[in-house]
Design a protein around this motif. Structure first.
Motif, PDB file in Angstrom:
ATOM      1  N   MET A   1       0.841  -1.192   0.000  1.00 54.14           N
ATOM      2  CA  MET A   1       0.000   0.000   0.000  1.00 54.14           C
ATOM      3  C   MET A   1       0.877   1.243   0.000  1.00 54.14           C
ATOM      4  O   MET A   1       1.900   1.298   0.691  1.00 54.14           O
ATOM      5  N   ALA A   2       0.500   2.247  -0.765  1.00 55.58           N
ATOM      6  CA  ALA A   2       1.284   3.474  -0.851  1.00 55.58           C
ATOM      7  C   ALA A   2       1.259   4.198   0.490  1.00 55.58           C
ATOM      8  O   ALA A   2       0.285   4.150   1.233  1.00 55.58           O
ATOM      9  N   HIS A   3       2.366   4.865   0.791  1.00 56.53           N
ATOM     10  CA  HIS A   3       2.444   5.640   2.013  1.00 56.53           C
ATOM     11  C   HIS A   3       1.518   6.845   1.928  1.00 56.53           C
ATOM     12  O   HIS A   3       1.407   7.497   0.892  1.00 56.53           O
ATOM     13  N   ARG A   4       0.869   7.140   3.027  1.00 56.33           N
ATOM     14  CA  ARG A   4      -0.053   8.268   3.076  1.00 56.33           C
ATOM     15  C   ARG A   4       0.497   9.377   3.960  1.00 56.33           C
ATOM     16  O   ARG A   4       1.261   9.123   4.889  1.00 56.33           O
ATOM     17  N   GLN A   5       0.096  10.601   3.647  1.00 59.74           N
ATOM     18  CA  GLN A   5       0.455  11.759   4.459  1.00 59.74           C
ATOM     19  C   GLN A   5      -0.846  12.388   4.964  1.00 59.74           C
ATOM     20  O   GLN A   5      -1.678  12.812   4.177  1.00 59.74           O
ATOM     21  N   ILE A   6      -0.997  12.439   6.280  1.00 59.72           N
ATOM     22  CA  ILE A   6      -2.193  12.983   6.901  1.00 59.72           C
ATOM     23  C   ILE A   6      -1.811  14.284   7.594  1.00 59.72           C
ATOM     24  O   ILE A   6      -0.902  14.307   8.433  1.00 59.72           O
ATOM     25  N   ALA A   7      -2.478  15.370   7.260  1.00 59.29           N
ATOM     26  CA  ALA A   7      -2.201  16.684   7.848  1.00 59.29           C
ATOM     27  C   ALA A   7      -3.315  17.054   8.812  1.00 59.29           C
ATOM     28  O   ALA A   7      -4.490  17.050   8.448  1.00 59.29           O
ATOM     29  N   ILE A   8      -2.946  17.374  10.056  1.00 63.86           N
ATOM     30  CA  ILE A   8      -3.924  17.774  11.068  1.00 63.86           C
ATOM     31  C   ILE A   8      -3.489  19.103  11.669  1.00 63.86           C
ATOM     32  O   ILE A   8      -2.443  19.193  12.323  1.00 63.86           O
ATOM     33  N   ASP A   9      -4.272  20.139  11.423  1.00 64.15           N
ATOM     34  CA  ASP A   9      -3.962  21.478  11.911  1.00 64.15           C
ATOM     35  C   ASP A   9      -4.983  21.917  12.944  1.00 64.15           C
ATOM     36  O   ASP A   9      -6.085  21.366  13.042  1.00 64.15           O
ATOM     37  N   GLY A  10      -4.618  22.958  13.698  1.00 62.65           N
ATOM     38  CA  GLY A  10      -5.549  23.515  14.666  1.00 62.65           C
ATOM     39  C   GLY A  10      -4.830  24.390  15.669  1.00 62.65           C
ATOM     40  O   GLY A  10      -3.600  24.371  15.772  1.00 62.65           O
ATOM     41  N   PRO A  11      -5.578  25.179  16.427  1.00 59.05           N
ATOM     42  CA  PRO A  11      -4.989  26.080  17.409  1.00 59.05           C
ATOM     43  C   PRO A  11      -4.546  25.341  18.670  1.00 59.05           C
ATOM     44  O   PRO A  11      -4.750  24.126  18.805  1.00 59.05           O
ATOM     45  N   ALA A  12      -3.961  26.078  19.608  1.00 58.90           N
ATOM     46  CA  ALA A  12      -3.451  25.499  20.848  1.00 58.90           C
ATOM     47  C   ALA A  12      -4.557  24.819  21.643  1.00 58.90           C
ATOM     48  O   ALA A  12      -5.673  25.330  21.747  1.00 58.90           O
ATOM     49  N   ALA A  13      -4.225  23.636  22.196  1.00 59.85           N
ATOM     50  CA  ALA A  13      -5.121  22.895  23.092  1.00 59.85           C
ATOM     51  C   ALA A  13      -6.442  22.513  22.430  1.00 59.85           C
ATOM     52  O   ALA A  13      -7.460  22.350  23.099  1.00 59.85           O
ATOM     53  N   SER A  14      -6.432  22.350  21.114  1.00 63.46           N
ATOM     54  CA  SER A  14      -7.661  21.993  20.401  1.00 63.46           C
ATOM     55  C   SER A  14      -7.930  20.497  20.423  1.00 63.46           C
ATOM     56  O   SER A  14      -9.029  20.059  20.073  1.00 63.46           O
ATOM     57  N   GLY A  15      -6.942  19.713  20.815  1.00 65.13           N
ATOM     58  CA  GLY A  15      -7.094  18.266  20.798  1.00 65.13           C
ATOM     59  C   GLY A  15      -6.466  17.609  19.587  1.00 65.13           C
ATOM     60  O   GLY A  15      -6.584  16.395  19.400  1.00 65.13           O
ATOM     61  N   LYS A  16      -5.753  18.389  18.769  1.00 69.75           N
ATOM     62  CA  LYS A  16      -5.197  17.826  17.536  1.00 69.75           C
ATOM     63  C   LYS A  16      -4.121  16.777  17.797  1.00 69.75           C
ATOM     64  O   LYS A  16      -3.981  15.825  17.028  1.00 69.75           O
ATOM     65  N   SER A  17      -3.362  16.927  18.889  1.00 68.21           N
ATOM     66  CA  SER A  17      -2.336  15.928  19.205  1.00 68.21           C
ATOM     67  C   SER A  17      -2.972  14.582  19.514  1.00 68.21           C
ATOM     68  O   SER A  17      -2.512  13.540  19.039  1.00 68.21           O
ATOM     69  N   THR A  18      -4.027  14.599  20.310  1.00 69.62           N
ATOM     70  CA  THR A  18      -4.723  13.362  20.650  1.00 69.62           C
ATOM     71  C   THR A  18      -5.281  12.699  19.402  1.00 69.62           C
ATOM     72  O   THR A  18      -5.139  11.483  19.204  1.00 69.62           O
ATOM     73  N   VAL A  19      -5.908  13.501  18.544  1.00 61.43           N
ATOM     74  CA  VAL A  19      -6.467  12.971  17.300  1.00 61.43           C
ATOM     75  C   VAL A  19      -5.364  12.390  16.420  1.00 61.43           C
ATOM     76  O   VAL A  19      -5.492  11.279  15.886  1.00 61.43           O
ATOM     77  N   ALA A  20      -4.259  13.119  16.278  1.00 59.63           N
ATOM     78  CA  ALA A  20      -3.168  12.671  15.410  1.00 59.63           C
ATOM     79  C   ALA A  20      -2.564  11.360  15.901  1.00 59.63           C
ATOM     80  O   ALA A  20      -2.258  10.461  15.108  1.00 59.63           O
ATOM     81  N   LYS A  21      -2.382  11.240  17.212  1.00 56.85           N
ATOM     82  CA  LYS A  21      -1.826  10.000  17.770  1.00 56.85           C
ATOM     83  C   LYS A  21      -2.741   8.819  17.488  1.00 56.85           C
ATOM     84  O   LYS A  21      -2.281   7.727  17.125  1.00 56.85           O
ATOM     85  N   LEU A  22      -4.049   9.015  17.661  1.00 57.73           N
ATOM     86  CA  LEU A  22      -5.001   7.940  17.434  1.00 57.73           C
ATOM     87  C   LEU A  22      -5.043   7.533  15.958  1.00 57.73           C
ATOM     88  O   LEU A  22      -5.105   6.341  15.639  1.00 57.73           O
ATOM     89  N   VAL A  23      -4.995   8.521  15.066  1.00 53.05           N
ATOM     90  CA  VAL A  23      -5.005   8.216  13.636  1.00 53.05           C
ATOM     91  C   VAL A  23      -3.743   7.453  13.239  1.00 53.05           C
ATOM     92  O   VAL A  23      -3.807   6.467  12.492  1.00 53.05           O
ATOM     93  N   ALA A  24      -2.594   7.895  13.755  1.00 52.49           N
ATOM     94  CA  ALA A  24      -1.329   7.211  13.443  1.00 52.49           C
ATOM     95  C   ALA A  24      -1.366   5.765  13.926  1.00 52.49           C
ATOM     96  O   ALA A  24      -0.933   4.841  13.217  1.00 52.49           O
ATOM     97  N   GLN A  25      -1.899   5.564  15.124  1.00 49.94           N
ATOM     98  CA  GLN A  25      -1.998   4.210  15.668  1.00 49.94           C
ATOM     99  C   GLN A  25      -2.917   3.348  14.807  1.00 49.94           C
ATOM    100  O   GLN A  25      -2.601   2.187  14.511  1.00 49.94           O
ATOM    101  N   ARG A  26      -4.034   3.922  14.407  1.00 54.65           N
ATOM    102  CA  ARG A  26      -5.017   3.166  13.603  1.00 54.65           C
ATOM    103  C   ARG A  26      -4.438   2.786  12.235  1.00 54.65           C
ATOM    104  O   ARG A  26      -4.688   1.694  11.722  1.00 54.65           O
ATOM    105  N   LEU A  27      -3.651   3.689  11.654  1.00 54.40           N
ATOM    106  CA  LEU A  27      -3.100   3.450  10.318  1.00 54.40           C
ATOM    107  C   LEU A  27      -1.777   2.696  10.340  1.00 54.40           C
ATOM    108  O   LEU A  27      -1.276   2.297   9.292  1.00 54.40           O
ATOM    109  N   GLY A  28      -1.200   2.521  11.538  1.00 48.41           N
ATOM    110  CA  GLY A  28       0.123   1.912  11.613  1.00 48.41           C
ATOM    111  C   GLY A  28       1.192   2.837  11.073  1.00 48.41           C
ATOM    112  O   GLY A  28       2.230   2.386  10.558  1.00 48.41           O
ATOM    113  N   GLY A  29       0.952   4.145  11.198  1.00 53.68           N
ATOM    114  CA  GLY A  29       1.907   5.133  10.694  1.00 53.68           C
ATOM    115  C   GLY A  29       2.691   5.790  11.813  1.00 53.68           C
ATOM    116  O   GLY A  29       2.694   5.330  12.963  1.00 53.68           O
ATOM    117  N   PHE A  30       3.364   6.875  11.482  1.00 55.72           N
ATOM    118  CA  PHE A  30       4.220   7.582  12.425  1.00 55.72           C
ATOM    119  C   PHE A  30       3.623   8.953  12.753  1.00 55.72           C
ATOM    120  O   PHE A  30       3.271   9.719  11.856  1.00 55.72           O
TER     121      PHE A  30
END
Length: 217
Positions: A1-30
């Protein structure tokens, strides 16, 4: 499967880090946290005794003497400053939080970090979060998201994060600091905080996650 690049933006304390970690875990990415990269540079600036707000030239000059990159350690990307792992307690101290937006608005800093952030694509599938990922760093990302929340919710989250605020901070004072950081980030001349035109908008309130687009990953 081709490598994917997922971009997650947002302001401070918006929860984007939590979302990004969960997405990376689900996709087996970094998971790549570009905010930590700006915080690490800010830590180096403070340690060097540089006034980032009033002496941006000195900040840019400092970059020639440091190295900042993500390296894989036991299969996990770990941010390194000058070959040593970055210590989270050090870069998440209140004094760093107060100054990081001034460092981040310096064009020379953003140019320097842009290339280091893009280098992480060589790792494989990456989920990168920050403030200009979908608009500047990875404009061709396969999926783009913009995560936000109400100012009150974001202030509560920041208060709950150990080491992020000064002793005696109140909900009102933290909300004011977040508002000021939003102002600086969204009005800077270079790569301001804003959602990519094709980003999916997500509100990450405490008990709900409201998708503003029918598109999914």
């Amino acid at each position: 499967m081709a490598h994917r690049q997922i971009a997650i933006d947002g302001p401070a304390a918006s929860g984007k880090s939590t979302v990004a970690k969960l997405v990376a875990q689900r996709l087996g990415g970094f998971y790549i946290n570009t905010g930590d990269m700006y915080r690490a540079v800010t830590r180096a600036v403070l340690d060097a005794g540089i006034d980032a707000e009033n002496d941006p030239e000195a900040v840019v000059a400092l970059l020639a003497s440091i190295d900042l990159r993500y390296w894989l350690v036991d299969g996990v990307p770990v941010l390194h400053l000058d070959d040593a792992p970055v210590v989270q307690d050090s870069i998440r101290a209140p004094e760093v939080a107060r100054v990081v937006s001034y460092v981040a608005r310096i064009a020379g800093v953003r140019d320097w970090l842009r290339e280091r952030q893009r280098e992480t694509r060589a790792l494989g599938t990456i989920v990168m979060e920050g403030r200009d990922i979908g608009t500047v760093i990875l404009p061709d990302a396969s999926h783009k998201f913009y995560v936000t929340a109400s100012p009150l919710v974001r202030a509560r989250r920041r208060l709950a994060q150990a080491g992020e605020v000064v002793d005696g901070a109140t909900l009102a004072s933290v909300a004011a600091e977040i508002a000021e950081r939003d102002r600086i980030d969204s009005t800077r001349a270079v790569a301001p905080l804003r959602p990519a035109e094709d980003a999916i908008h997500i509100r990450s309130e405490e008990h709900t996650s409201e998708l503003q687009s029918p598109n999914t990953i």
